[in-house]
Design an enzyme around this catalytic site. Structure first.
Site, short mmCIF file in Angstrom:
data_model
loop_
_atom_site.label_atom_id
_atom_site.label_comp_id
_atom_site.label_asym_id
_atom_site.label_seq_id
_atom_site.Cartn_x
_atom_site.Cartn_y
_atom_site.Cartn_z
N ASP A 1 -9.30 2.52 -8.87
CA ASP A 1 -9.31 1.38 -9.81
C ASP A 1 -9.56 0.13 -8.98
O ASP A 1 -8.65 -0.63 -8.67
CB ASP A 1 -7.97 1.31 -10.54
N SER A 2 -10.82 -0.04 -8.61
CA SER A 2 -11.15 -1.05 -7.60
C SER A 2 -11.77 -2.29 -8.21
O SER A 2 -12.26 -2.27 -9.35
CB SER A 2 -12.15 -0.45 -6.61
#
Ligand code: SAM
Length: 280
Positions: A156-157
């Protein structure tokens, strides 16, 4: 701050503008500028380096899908790693699964976690789960010595411009694969095909090169530019587009976006996205 003021995410020749009531936080960490706003209609808004990360209005859509698509694609996960995700939203959704035994998160920027805990309690409550272990490190380095450990890894960048850059390399995908137990599943934030077609093509090529089964899923998120975002999902174990399990009724009651039909439907791709992500 006067009512009627607006903030804009301007990136890739495109803008997303939100009316705000108040700036609650503006901090410069070692990695990025962290801003939180009270908006007029969308609850709280988190921006990193001027890019919208979430609003309380629609974050459930993104976080439910990022957590549940890989979990249900797997069907028997016990150990999960989140890379990035410092707002806690993916952790909150993982926390709804009592069968999970270990919830590790590797976030590079402790200041994001601190700001989320202070200003976004409805999202950051994910950190309160006693199964959660927080690692402050670069996720691309953290996974390198975790061979064969995780059932599911969720990336989840932020976008590739800042500290997220190493999370978009082919080598990182190989390291993710090595960090999985047999049958493991990865899910990575994979941008919008309307906004960043070359990047979407590259991320999908990386997933396909590493995994026997790969898919590109779309998630409706009104406050991301173009109103949607993609997720690449890969596994050597089984077809990730088909959930391995039904959603237990107790969990189904808590979810506002994810269900079995949405899992399958998210992997349907318009023709131009098929051309971008591995052909028709
Ligand atoms: N859902 C959001 C989006 O798509 O816009 C992403 C949300 S989450 C806040 C992104 C997090 O990734 C940030 O807190 C950032 O600090 C973290 N991050 C960026 N690069 C990283 C890296 N190399 N390792 C670990 N975390 C990283």
């Amino acid at each position: 701050m006067e009512p009627g003021e607006w903030v804009t995410e301007a990136a890739a020749g495109f803008g997303m503008t939100v009316e705000i009531r108040e700036k609650l936080c503006c901090r410069k960490s070692q990695f990025q500028t962290i801003e939180v706003y009270e908006t007029a209609k969308l609850g709280r808004l988190l921006m990193l380096d001027g890019i919208i990360q979430l609003t309380s209005f629609d974050e459930f859509a993104y976080h439910e899908m990022m957590a549940n698509v890989p979990l249900f694609a797997h069907g028997g996960a016990r150990r999960v790693l989140v890379i990035g995700g410092g707002d806690g939203g993916v952790l909150r959704e993982l926390g709804r699964h009592p069968e999970l035994e270990e919830l590790d998160i590797c976030e590079i920027d402790r200041e994001v976690i601190a700001a989320a805990r202070e200003f976004l309690p409805g999202t950051a409550c994910g950190f309160d789960d006693p199964r959660v272990r927080v690692h402050i490190a670069d996720g691309s380095v953290f996974v390198r010595d975790k061979a064969g450990y995780y059932d599911v890894i969720i990336v989840d960048s932020t976008d590739p411009g800042g500290p997220g850059a190493p999370l978009f390399n082919q080598d990182f995908y190989r390291d993710l694969k090595r960090a999985l137990r047999p049958g493991g599943v990865i899910a990575t934030q994979s941008e919008s095909p309307f906004l960043l077609p070359e990047l979407v093509a590259r991320l999908n090529a990386a997933t396909r090169a590493c995994f026997r089964y790969a898919g590109y899923a779309s998630i409706m998120v009104p406050t991301y530019p173009t109103g949607m975002i993609g997720m690449s999902v890969g596994s050597d174990g089984r077809d990730v587009t088909e959930p391995a399990l039904e959603v237990p009724p107790e969990l189904a009651r808590q979810l506002r976006y994810y269900n079995t039909a949405m899992h399958r439907a998210a992997f349907a791709r318009p023709n131009f996205v098929q051309d971008m992500t591995g052909g028709r």
